[in-house]
Design a protein around this motif. Sequence first.
Motif, short mmCIF file in Angstrom:
data_model
loop_
_atom_site.label_atom_id
_atom_site.label_comp_id
_atom_site.label_asym_id
_atom_site.label_seq_id
_atom_site.Cartn_x
_atom_site.Cartn_y
_atom_site.Cartn_z
N SER A 230 0.83 -1.20 0.00
CA SER A 230 0.00 0.00 0.00
C SER A 230 0.87 1.25 0.00
O SER A 230 0.46 2.30 -0.46
N ARG A 231 2.10 1.13 0.50
CA ARG A 231 3.02 2.28 0.49
C ARG A 231 3.70 2.46 -0.87
O ARG A 231 3.85 3.55 -1.36
N ALA A 232 4.13 1.34 -1.47
CA ALA A 232 5.05 1.46 -2.61
C ALA A 232 4.47 1.11 -3.98
O ALA A 232 5.06 1.39 -4.98
N GLY A 233 3.32 0.44 -4.04
CA GLY A 233 2.80 0.03 -5.35
C GLY A 233 3.54 -1.16 -5.89
O GLY A 233 4.42 -1.71 -5.23
N GLN A 234 3.21 -1.57 -7.11
CA GLN A 234 3.77 -2.79 -7.67
C GLN A 234 5.21 -2.58 -8.17
O GLN A 234 5.55 -1.51 -8.64
N GLN A 235 6.02 -3.63 -8.07
CA GLN A 235 7.41 -3.52 -8.53
C GLN A 235 7.50 -3.56 -10.05
O GLN A 235 6.61 -4.08 -10.72
N ALA A 236 8.62 -3.07 -10.54
CA ALA A 236 8.76 -2.90 -11.99
C ALA A 236 8.93 -4.22 -12.74
O ALA A 236 8.46 -4.37 -13.86
N ASP A 237 9.62 -5.21 -12.15
CA ASP A 237 9.93 -6.43 -12.89
C ASP A 237 8.85 -7.50 -12.76
O ASP A 237 9.09 -8.67 -13.04
N VAL A 238 7.67 -7.10 -12.35
CA VAL A 238 6.58 -8.06 -12.19
C VAL A 238 5.89 -8.29 -13.54
O VAL A 238 5.68 -7.36 -14.31
N VAL A 239 5.54 -9.55 -13.82
CA VAL A 239 4.91 -9.87 -15.10
C VAL A 239 3.40 -9.59 -15.05
O VAL A 239 2.81 -9.51 -13.98
N ASP A 240 2.81 -9.45 -16.24
CA ASP A 240 1.36 -9.31 -16.35
C ASP A 240 0.78 -10.71 -16.54
O ASP A 240 0.98 -11.34 -17.59
N VAL A 241 0.09 -11.20 -15.52
CA VAL A 241 -0.41 -12.58 -15.56
C VAL A 241 -1.35 -12.80 -16.74
O VAL A 241 -1.31 -13.85 -17.40
N THR A 242 -2.19 -11.83 -17.04
CA THR A 242 -3.18 -12.03 -18.12
C THR A 242 -2.49 -12.29 -19.47
O THR A 242 -3.01 -13.01 -20.30
N GLU A 243 -1.31 -11.71 -19.65
CA GLU A 243 -0.59 -11.95 -20.92
C GLU A 243 0.02 -13.34 -21.00
O GLU A 243 0.44 -13.78 -22.06
N LEU A 244 0.11 -14.01 -19.84
CA LEU A 244 0.72 -15.35 -19.82
C LEU A 244 -0.32 -16.46 -19.77
O LEU A 244 0.04 -17.64 -19.75
N LEU A 245 -1.58 -16.11 -19.76
CA LEU A 245 -2.63 -17.15 -19.74
C LEU A 245 -2.85 -17.68 -21.16
O LEU A 245 -2.61 -16.95 -22.14
N PRO A 246 -3.29 -18.94 -21.29
CA PRO A 246 -3.54 -19.47 -22.63
C PRO A 246 -4.65 -18.68 -23.33
O PRO A 246 -5.59 -18.22 -22.68
N ARG A 247 -4.50 -18.52 -24.65
CA ARG A 247 -5.50 -17.76 -25.43
C ARG A 247 -6.29 -18.69 -26.32
O ARG A 247 -5.75 -19.67 -26.84
N PHE A 248 -7.55 -18.34 -26.51
CA PHE A 248 -8.44 -19.19 -27.30
C PHE A 248 -9.22 -18.36 -28.31
O PHE A 248 -9.54 -17.20 -28.05
N ALA A 249 -9.56 -19.02 -29.42
CA ALA A 249 -10.44 -18.38 -30.41
C ALA A 249 -11.88 -18.46 -29.90
O ALA A 249 -12.16 -19.15 -28.92
N ASP A 250 -12.77 -17.78 -30.59
CA ASP A 250 -14.18 -17.76 -30.17
C ASP A 250 -14.80 -19.16 -30.12
O ASP A 250 -15.68 -19.43 -29.33
N ASN A 251 -14.29 -20.06 -30.98
CA ASN A 251 -14.86 -21.42 -30.99
C ASN A 251 -14.24 -22.33 -29.93
O ASN A 251 -14.56 -23.52 -29.88
N GLY A 252 -13.37 -21.79 -29.06
CA GLY A 252 -12.81 -22.59 -27.96
C GLY A 252 -11.52 -23.29 -28.29
O GLY A 252 -10.90 -23.92 -27.43
N TYR A 253 -11.04 -23.20 -29.55
CA TYR A 253 -9.75 -23.81 -29.91
C TYR A 253 -8.61 -22.91 -29.46
O TYR A 253 -8.72 -21.68 -29.55
N PRO A 254 -7.52 -23.51 -29.04
CA PRO A 254 -6.39 -22.68 -28.59
C PRO A 254 -5.70 -21.96 -29.75
O PRO A 254 -5.65 -22.49 -30.86
N GLU A 255 -5.19 -20.78 -29.47
CA GLU A 255 -4.41 -20.06 -30.50
C GLU A 255 -3.05 -20.72 -30.69
O GLU A 255 -2.43 -20.60 -31.73
N HIS A 256 -2.58 -21.37 -29.62
CA HIS A 256 -1.26 -22.01 -29.68
C HIS A 256 -1.44 -23.47 -29.26
O HIS A 256 -2.00 -23.74 -28.20
#
Lengths: 228, 113
Positions: A116-142
Amino acid sequence: MAGFRGIWALVSTQGASSASGAGGQSLASEEREIIEGMRAGDDRAFERLVRVHIGPLHAVALRLLKNDADADDIVQEGFLSAFRNFDSFRGDARLKTWLHRIVVNAALQRLRRSKSRAGQQADVVDVTELLPRFADNGYPEHFHQPWVQTIEELATRAETREQVRQMIDKLPDNYRTVLILRDIEELDTSETAELLELSPGTVKVRLHRARQALRNLLERELELTANA
Amino acid sequence: MSEEDHCRAGRHGHRHDISCREVSEFLLAYLDRELDEPARTEFERHLQLCPPCVHYLDGYRDTIALVRACTRADAAPAEPSCESQRPKKAPPEGLIQAILSAKCRAAKRDPSE
Protein backbone atom coordinates in the motif's frame (compact mmCIF):
# COMPACT_ATOMS: atom_id res chain seq x y z
CA MET A 1 2.38 -6.00 17.84
CA ALA A 2 -1.36 -5.37 17.92
CA GLY A 3 -1.66 -6.97 14.47
CA PHE A 4 -0.74 -10.35 15.92
CA ARG A 5 -3.58 -10.44 18.43
CA GLY A 6 -6.30 -11.48 16.01
CA ILE A 7 -4.58 -14.62 14.75
CA TRP A 8 -4.32 -16.63 17.94
CA ALA A 9 -7.63 -18.38 17.54
CA LEU A 10 -6.66 -19.22 13.95
CA VAL A 11 -3.23 -20.63 14.72
CA SER A 12 -4.53 -22.61 17.69
CA THR A 13 -7.19 -24.47 15.73
CA GLN A 14 -5.05 -24.99 12.63
CA GLY A 15 -2.11 -26.20 14.66
CA ALA A 16 -4.35 -28.73 16.33
CA SER A 17 -5.67 -30.06 13.05
CA SER A 18 -2.14 -30.68 11.78
CA ALA A 19 -0.93 -32.35 14.95
CA SER A 20 -2.31 -35.78 14.26
CA GLY A 21 -0.51 -36.14 10.93
CA ALA A 22 2.02 -38.64 12.26
CA GLY A 23 -0.60 -41.23 13.15
CA GLY A 24 -1.49 -39.62 16.47
CA GLN A 25 1.88 -40.43 18.04
CA SER A 26 3.07 -38.35 21.02
CA LEU A 27 5.16 -35.25 20.48
CA ALA A 28 8.87 -35.81 20.03
CA SER A 29 10.77 -35.62 23.30
CA GLU A 30 12.68 -32.50 22.23
CA GLU A 31 9.47 -30.70 21.42
CA ARG A 32 7.94 -31.79 24.72
CA GLU A 33 10.99 -30.52 26.62
CA ILE A 34 10.81 -27.18 24.84
CA ILE A 35 7.11 -26.81 25.58
CA GLU A 36 7.55 -27.71 29.25
CA GLY A 37 10.53 -25.36 29.50
CA MET A 38 8.64 -22.52 27.86
CA ARG A 39 5.75 -22.99 30.26
CA ALA A 40 8.18 -22.97 33.19
CA GLY A 41 9.77 -19.74 31.95
CA ASP A 42 13.13 -21.39 31.21
CA ASP A 43 15.33 -19.13 29.04
CA ARG A 44 17.16 -22.14 27.57
CA ALA A 45 13.89 -23.55 26.29
CA PHE A 46 13.25 -20.34 24.37
CA GLU A 47 16.74 -20.50 22.87
CA ARG A 48 16.16 -24.13 21.80
CA LEU A 49 12.82 -23.14 20.31
CA VAL A 50 14.58 -20.45 18.26
CA ARG A 51 17.47 -22.64 17.14
CA VAL A 52 15.29 -25.59 16.12
CA HIS A 53 12.75 -23.58 14.12
CA ILE A 54 14.52 -20.50 12.80
CA GLY A 55 15.77 -22.04 9.53
CA PRO A 56 12.42 -22.97 7.92
CA LEU A 57 10.70 -19.91 9.37
CA HIS A 58 13.33 -17.61 7.90
CA ALA A 59 13.02 -19.41 4.56
CA VAL A 60 9.26 -18.88 4.32
CA ALA A 61 9.56 -15.24 5.42
CA LEU A 62 12.21 -14.68 2.76
CA ARG A 63 10.07 -16.37 0.09
CA LEU A 64 7.17 -14.10 0.85
CA LEU A 65 9.04 -10.85 1.45
CA LYS A 66 11.96 -11.29 -0.99
CA ASN A 67 14.16 -9.21 1.29
CA ASP A 68 16.62 -10.41 3.96
CA ALA A 69 16.18 -7.47 6.31
CA ASP A 70 12.37 -7.73 6.25
CA ALA A 71 12.56 -11.51 6.72
CA ASP A 72 14.89 -11.09 9.74
CA ASP A 73 12.54 -8.52 11.19
CA ILE A 74 9.44 -10.65 10.77
CA VAL A 75 11.09 -13.77 12.18
CA GLN A 76 12.24 -11.82 15.24
CA GLU A 77 8.77 -10.34 15.66
CA GLY A 78 7.26 -13.82 15.31
CA PHE A 79 9.44 -15.41 18.00
CA LEU A 80 8.78 -12.53 20.40
CA SER A 81 5.08 -12.88 19.72
CA ALA A 82 5.29 -16.61 20.37
CA PHE A 83 7.13 -15.92 23.65
CA ARG A 84 4.52 -13.40 24.79
CA ASN A 85 1.57 -15.56 23.78
CA PHE A 86 2.85 -19.02 24.60
CA ASP A 87 -0.14 -19.52 26.93
CA SER A 88 -2.32 -19.77 23.83
CA PHE A 89 -0.29 -22.67 22.42
CA ARG A 90 -2.26 -25.90 22.76
CA GLY A 91 -0.31 -28.99 23.74
CA ASP A 92 -1.87 -31.14 21.04
CA ALA A 93 -0.56 -28.87 18.26
CA ARG A 94 2.84 -29.06 16.59
CA LEU A 95 5.13 -26.18 17.52
CA LYS A 96 6.37 -26.07 13.93
CA THR A 97 2.84 -25.57 12.57
CA TRP A 98 1.96 -22.97 15.20
CA LEU A 99 5.12 -20.92 14.60
CA HIS A 100 4.75 -21.25 10.82
CA ARG A 101 1.27 -19.67 10.93
CA ILE A 102 2.52 -16.82 13.12
CA VAL A 103 5.39 -15.96 10.79
CA VAL A 104 3.37 -16.39 7.58
CA ASN A 105 0.64 -14.16 8.93
CA ALA A 106 3.14 -11.52 10.04
CA ALA A 107 4.90 -11.62 6.66
CA LEU A 108 1.59 -11.23 4.82
CA GLN A 109 0.69 -8.25 6.99
CA ARG A 110 4.08 -6.69 6.23
CA LEU A 111 3.58 -7.34 2.54
CA ARG A 112 0.15 -5.68 2.57
CA ARG A 113 1.53 -2.63 4.36
CA SER A 114 4.53 -2.28 2.06
CA LYS A 115 2.38 -2.74 -1.05
CA SER A 116 0.00 0.00 0.00
CA ARG A 117 3.02 2.28 0.49
CA ALA A 118 5.05 1.46 -2.61
CA GLY A 119 2.80 0.03 -5.35
CA GLN A 120 3.77 -2.79 -7.67
CA GLN A 121 7.41 -3.52 -8.53
CA ALA A 122 8.76 -2.90 -11.99
CA ASP A 123 9.93 -6.43 -12.89
CA VAL A 124 6.58 -8.06 -12.19
CA VAL A 125 4.91 -9.87 -15.10
CA ASP A 126 1.36 -9.31 -16.35
CA VAL A 127 -0.41 -12.58 -15.56
CA THR A 128 -3.18 -12.03 -18.12
CA GLU A 129 -0.59 -11.95 -20.92
CA LEU A 130 0.72 -15.35 -19.82
CA LEU A 131 -2.63 -17.15 -19.74
CA PRO A 132 -3.54 -19.47 -22.63
CA ARG A 133 -5.50 -17.76 -25.43
CA PHE A 134 -8.44 -19.19 -27.30
CA ALA A 135 -10.44 -18.38 -30.41
CA ASP A 136 -14.18 -17.76 -30.17
CA ASN A 137 -14.86 -21.42 -30.99
CA GLY A 138 -12.81 -22.59 -27.96
CA TYR A 139 -9.75 -23.81 -29.91
CA PRO A 140 -6.39 -22.68 -28.59
CA GLU A 141 -4.41 -20.06 -30.50
CA HIS A 142 -1.26 -22.01 -29.68
CA PHE A 143 -1.15 -25.81 -29.78
CA HIS A 144 0.83 -27.07 -26.84
CA GLN A 145 3.82 -29.33 -27.30
CA PRO A 146 5.34 -31.81 -24.84
CA TRP A 147 8.23 -30.63 -22.70
CA VAL A 148 11.54 -32.13 -23.79
CA GLN A 149 13.16 -32.15 -20.34
CA THR A 150 11.98 -33.98 -17.24
CA ILE A 151 11.50 -32.38 -13.83
CA GLU A 152 14.40 -34.46 -12.52
CA GLU A 153 16.72 -33.15 -15.23
CA LEU A 154 15.65 -29.56 -14.62
CA ALA A 155 15.74 -29.66 -10.83
CA THR A 156 19.25 -31.11 -10.62
CA ARG A 157 20.73 -27.96 -12.20
CA ALA A 158 21.39 -25.23 -9.64
CA GLU A 159 21.14 -22.54 -12.30
CA THR A 160 17.68 -23.78 -13.34
CA ARG A 161 16.51 -23.91 -9.73
CA GLU A 162 17.57 -20.29 -9.32
CA GLN A 163 15.77 -19.33 -12.56
CA VAL A 164 12.58 -21.01 -11.34
CA ARG A 165 12.74 -19.13 -8.04
CA GLN A 166 13.29 -15.87 -9.92
CA MET A 167 10.27 -16.56 -12.13
CA ILE A 168 8.09 -17.19 -9.08
CA ASP A 169 9.27 -13.85 -7.71
CA LYS A 170 8.14 -12.15 -10.93
CA LEU A 171 4.50 -13.02 -10.32
CA PRO A 172 2.40 -10.20 -8.87
CA ASP A 173 2.11 -10.47 -5.07
CA ASN A 174 -1.57 -11.46 -5.06
CA TYR A 175 -0.77 -14.49 -7.24
CA ARG A 176 2.70 -15.18 -5.82
CA THR A 177 1.50 -15.42 -2.20
CA VAL A 178 -1.25 -17.91 -3.11
CA LEU A 179 1.22 -20.04 -5.09
CA ILE A 180 3.72 -20.01 -2.23
CA LEU A 181 1.19 -20.92 0.43
CA ARG A 182 -0.53 -23.65 -1.63
CA ASP A 183 2.26 -25.20 -3.70
CA ILE A 184 5.37 -24.61 -1.59
CA GLU A 185 4.12 -24.36 2.00
CA GLU A 186 1.40 -26.88 1.12
CA LEU A 187 -1.40 -25.22 3.08
CA ASP A 188 -4.91 -26.18 2.00
CA THR A 189 -7.36 -23.83 0.29
CA SER A 190 -9.28 -22.86 3.42
CA GLU A 191 -6.13 -22.15 5.46
CA THR A 192 -4.76 -20.05 2.61
CA ALA A 193 -8.05 -18.19 2.25
CA GLU A 194 -8.14 -17.42 5.95
CA LEU A 195 -4.55 -16.14 6.08
CA LEU A 196 -5.02 -14.00 2.98
CA GLU A 197 -8.52 -12.83 3.97
CA LEU A 198 -9.95 -14.10 0.68
CA SER A 199 -12.79 -16.43 -0.24
CA PRO A 200 -11.79 -20.04 -1.07
CA GLY A 201 -13.07 -19.44 -4.61
CA THR A 202 -10.73 -16.49 -5.09
CA VAL A 203 -7.81 -18.55 -3.80
CA LYS A 204 -8.58 -21.26 -6.38
CA VAL A 205 -8.85 -18.78 -9.24
CA ARG A 206 -5.58 -17.08 -8.30
CA LEU A 207 -3.77 -20.38 -7.80
CA HIS A 208 -4.89 -21.63 -11.20
CA ARG A 209 -3.87 -18.41 -12.97
CA ALA A 210 -0.56 -18.30 -11.11
CA ARG A 211 0.23 -21.87 -12.19
CA GLN A 212 -0.86 -21.18 -15.77
CA ALA A 213 1.24 -18.02 -15.97
CA LEU A 214 4.24 -19.74 -14.44
CA ARG A 215 3.81 -22.72 -16.75
CA ASN A 216 3.97 -20.42 -19.75
CA LEU A 217 6.90 -18.47 -18.32
CA LEU A 218 8.89 -21.65 -17.57
CA GLU A 219 8.17 -23.09 -21.00
CA ARG A 220 9.32 -19.92 -22.71
CA GLU A 221 12.31 -18.97 -20.55
CA LEU A 222 13.71 -22.48 -20.09
CA GLU A 223 12.98 -23.40 -23.73
CA LEU A 224 11.15 -26.55 -22.74
CA THR A 225 9.59 -27.50 -26.08
CA ALA A 226 11.20 -28.78 -29.26
CA ASN A 227 10.09 -25.65 -31.14
CA ALA A 228 11.66 -23.27 -28.64
CA MET B 1 -3.52 -36.41 -38.74
CA SER B 2 -1.57 -33.53 -37.20
CA GLU B 3 -2.16 -32.64 -33.56
CA GLU B 4 -3.89 -29.47 -34.70
CA ASP B 5 -6.24 -31.47 -36.89
CA HIS B 6 -6.70 -33.99 -34.11
CA CYS B 7 -7.68 -31.24 -31.71
CA ARG B 8 -10.14 -29.91 -34.25
CA ALA B 9 -11.52 -33.37 -34.97
CA GLY B 10 -14.88 -32.22 -33.68
CA ARG B 11 -15.47 -31.12 -37.25
CA HIS B 12 -14.77 -34.62 -38.52
CA GLY B 13 -16.80 -36.83 -36.28
CA HIS B 14 -14.96 -36.86 -32.91
CA ARG B 15 -17.31 -34.34 -31.38
CA HIS B 16 -15.93 -32.77 -28.19
CA ASP B 17 -18.63 -31.93 -25.70
CA ILE B 18 -16.24 -29.59 -23.96
CA SER B 19 -13.76 -27.28 -25.67
CA CYS B 20 -10.02 -26.83 -25.14
CA ARG B 21 -10.88 -23.52 -23.43
CA GLU B 22 -13.06 -25.37 -20.91
CA VAL B 23 -10.35 -27.96 -20.32
CA SER B 24 -7.97 -25.12 -19.49
CA GLU B 25 -10.50 -23.41 -17.23
CA PHE B 26 -11.45 -26.54 -15.30
CA LEU B 27 -7.98 -28.04 -15.01
CA LEU B 28 -7.63 -27.19 -11.32
CA ALA B 29 -11.05 -28.63 -10.50
CA TYR B 30 -10.13 -31.78 -12.45
CA LEU B 31 -6.82 -32.25 -10.65
CA ASP B 32 -8.44 -31.54 -7.27
CA ARG B 33 -11.13 -34.13 -8.13
CA GLU B 34 -13.86 -31.54 -7.73
CA LEU B 35 -15.64 -32.28 -11.03
CA ASP B 36 -18.77 -34.39 -10.79
CA GLU B 37 -18.71 -37.75 -12.53
CA PRO B 38 -20.35 -36.72 -15.85
CA ALA B 39 -18.07 -33.67 -16.15
CA ARG B 40 -15.01 -35.76 -15.32
CA THR B 41 -15.96 -38.31 -17.95
CA GLU B 42 -16.36 -35.55 -20.57
CA PHE B 43 -13.06 -34.02 -19.51
CA GLU B 44 -11.22 -37.32 -19.88
CA ARG B 45 -12.92 -38.08 -23.21
CA HIS B 46 -11.62 -34.75 -24.49
CA LEU B 47 -8.11 -35.63 -23.31
CA GLN B 48 -8.26 -38.94 -25.18
CA LEU B 49 -8.91 -37.05 -28.41
CA CYS B 50 -6.73 -33.99 -27.91
CA PRO B 51 -2.94 -34.40 -27.49
CA PRO B 52 -2.31 -30.63 -27.14
CA CYS B 53 -4.57 -30.52 -24.08
CA VAL B 54 -2.72 -33.54 -22.68
CA HIS B 55 0.58 -31.70 -23.20
CA TYR B 56 -0.88 -28.65 -21.48
CA LEU B 57 -2.06 -30.74 -18.53
CA ASP B 58 1.34 -32.46 -18.28
CA GLY B 59 3.13 -29.10 -18.29
CA TYR B 60 0.75 -27.78 -15.62
CA ARG B 61 1.48 -30.77 -13.39
CA ASP B 62 5.21 -30.46 -14.09
CA THR B 63 5.09 -26.79 -13.14
CA ILE B 64 3.75 -27.70 -9.69
CA ALA B 65 6.38 -30.41 -9.30
CA LEU B 66 9.18 -28.13 -10.49
CA VAL B 67 8.19 -25.34 -8.09
CA ARG B 68 8.33 -27.83 -5.21
CA ALA B 69 11.61 -29.36 -6.35
CA CYS B 70 13.30 -25.99 -6.81
CA THR B 71 12.21 -24.45 -3.52
CA ARG B 72 12.65 -27.43 -1.24
CA ALA B 73 16.36 -26.74 -0.76
CA ASP B 74 15.49 -23.07 -0.57
CA ALA B 75 18.05 -20.30 -0.64
CA ALA B 76 20.62 -22.73 -2.05
CA PRO B 77 22.98 -20.63 -4.15
CA ALA B 78 23.58 -21.42 -7.81
CA GLU B 79 26.70 -23.55 -7.80
CA PRO B 80 27.88 -26.62 -9.68
CA SER B 81 27.36 -30.28 -8.69
CA CYS B 82 27.68 -32.10 -5.37
CA GLU B 83 24.13 -31.15 -4.39
CA SER B 84 23.87 -33.94 -1.85
CA GLN B 85 27.21 -33.06 -0.26
CA ARG B 86 26.46 -29.39 0.23
CA PRO B 87 26.16 -28.57 3.92
CA LYS B 88 22.82 -27.25 5.07
CA LYS B 89 22.67 -23.48 5.33
CA ALA B 90 23.80 -22.55 8.83
CA PRO B 91 21.24 -20.85 11.06
CA PRO B 92 21.79 -17.09 11.06
CA GLU B 93 23.61 -16.75 14.38
CA GLY B 94 23.43 -12.96 14.41
CA LEU B 95 19.66 -13.13 14.06
CA ILE B 96 19.41 -15.77 16.80
CA GLN B 97 21.36 -13.54 19.18
CA ALA B 98 19.22 -10.54 18.26
CA ILE B 99 16.05 -12.52 19.03
CA LEU B 100 17.42 -13.75 22.36
CA SER B 101 18.42 -10.19 23.36
CA ALA B 102 15.05 -8.79 22.32
CA LYS B 103 13.29 -11.47 24.35
CA CYS B 104 15.39 -10.61 27.45
CA ARG B 105 14.45 -6.95 27.04
CA ALA B 106 10.78 -7.86 26.63
CA ALA B 107 10.87 -10.09 29.74
CA LYS B 108 12.47 -7.30 31.80
CA ARG B 109 9.83 -4.81 30.69
CA ASP B 110 7.08 -7.19 31.76
CA PRO B 111 8.38 -9.58 34.47
CA SER B 112 5.05 -11.46 34.46
CA GLU B 113 6.14 -12.99 31.16
